[in-house]
Design a protein around this motif. Structure first.
Motif, PDB file in Angstrom:
ATOM      1  N   ALA A  90      -0.739  -1.357   4.498  1.00 16.61           N
ATOM      2  CA  ALA A  90       0.559  -2.027   4.304  1.00 16.61           C
ATOM      3  C   ALA A  90       1.132  -2.431   5.653  1.00 16.61           C
ATOM      4  O   ALA A  90       2.138  -1.901   6.104  1.00 16.61           O
ATOM      5  N   ALA A 142       6.170  -4.477   3.963  1.00 24.13           N
ATOM      6  CA  ALA A 142       4.790  -4.847   4.234  1.00 24.13           C
ATOM      7  C   ALA A 142       4.628  -6.360   4.247  1.00 24.13           C
ATOM      8  O   ALA A 142       5.220  -7.078   3.445  1.00 24.13           O
ATOM      9  N   TRP A 150       2.344   5.582   8.671  1.00 28.56           N
ATOM     10  CA  TRP A 150       2.548   4.384   7.864  1.00 28.56           C
ATOM     11  C   TRP A 150       1.213   3.995   7.225  1.00 28.56           C
ATOM     12  O   TRP A 150       0.177   4.041   7.891  1.00 28.56           O
ATOM     13  N   ALA A 152       7.847   0.085   1.039  1.00 33.41           N
ATOM     14  CA  ALA A 152       6.771  -0.854   0.714  1.00 33.41           C
ATOM     15  C   ALA A 152       7.236  -2.303   0.795  1.00 33.41           C
ATOM     16  O   ALA A 152       6.428  -3.212   1.004  1.00 33.41           O
TER      17      ALA A 152
END
Length: 259
Positions: free
Chosen positions: A48, A258, A44, A255
């Motif tokens: 983020a 995040a 990962w 994304a």
């Protein structure tokens, strides 16, 4: 053997544009099946960080118990996805979604199918295998499963417990295809048992979820079983009752998780 209804998947997840993270969704109509797919990058991105704020105390404790960072990230991402999507259906912030357990069909205890603790909430099923997370949402009982191809020893050991016709199909597959044949059969089986609410508490040899053909048993009556295309390296399936509308696999951008 074809499923009772064979809906078209209009976009392959490997080539589909990613669906924006939902904020408000209409409840699934009777006979519909909503499928959501998330690919969790490994590793990962360090820049983020995942937003753990929506998770409850139990989820945070479970996440903290993982030894491997990869396993922790996949668990957190899956549960954030679950809360974000269900919150959109319920018109609630993700952190306000509360969960419960339905009674187990085998023993009646409260460790059956996970459910949303709100009257009239949609049904859901969550699965993660490898780096993929699959979520199914429907007006009625639903089950999904996604898996990576198993090891040869798993195919050999677990196949012995399957329905006799399923065992024959796995054994008849060429050695180089045996793991893939088993994986396709197994995700159907897991999805079906999740849909029933029994999980692996039901004997694996009672129900036939194989590829069919002349003389093969029928799939379980009253259930629609569909193979879900999720890209190379995984097998996935979903089940629910009568399915009367076409479905799509909605691929989400990681994304969006995040913090």
């Amino acid at each position: 053997m074809p499923s009772p209804f064979d809906p078209a998947v209009t976009r392959h997840p490997e080539t589909a544009a990613r669906t924006p993270w939902p904020t408000t969704l209409d409840a699934p109509a009777p006979g519909a099946l909503d499928l959501w797919l998330l690919h969790v990058p490994d590793p990962w991105p360090a820049a983020a960080a995942l937003d753990l704020a929506p998770l409850d105390a139990g989820e945070r404790a479970r996440a903290a118990a993982f030894v491997r960072d990869t396993d922790r990230v996949r668990y957190v991402a899956a549960h954030l996805m679950l809360r974000r999507v269900l919150g959109a259906y319920l018109h609630l912030p993700p952190g306000d979604v509360e969960f419960t357990r339905e009674p187990c069909p085998c023993c009646g205890e409260d460790h059956g199918r996970p459910a949303v603790a709100a009257p009239g909430a949609p049904h859901f099923s969550l699965s993660h295998g490898g780096g993929l997370v699959l979520l199914g949402v429907a007006a009625g009982a639903v089950g999904v499963d996604v898996e990576e191809p198993p090891a040869e020893s798993t195919v050999r050991d677990v196949s012995a417990a399957l329905h006799p016709a399923e065992r024959e199909e796995v054994a008849a597959a060429p050695p180089e295809r045996r793991a893939a044949v088993f994986a396709r059969l197994w995700v159907r089986k897991e999805a079906y048992l999740k849909g029933l609410g029994t999980g692996l508490g039901r004997e694996l040899d009672l129900d036939y979820l194989g590829n069919g053909g002349p003389g093969a048993p029928a799939w379980p009556e009253g259930w629609t079983v569909v193979d879900v295309p999720v890209g190379a390296g995984h097998a996935a399936a979903a089940v629910r009752g009568a399915l009367s509308s076409r479905y799509d696999v909605r691929r989400l951008d990681p994304a969006g998780l995040a913090g």
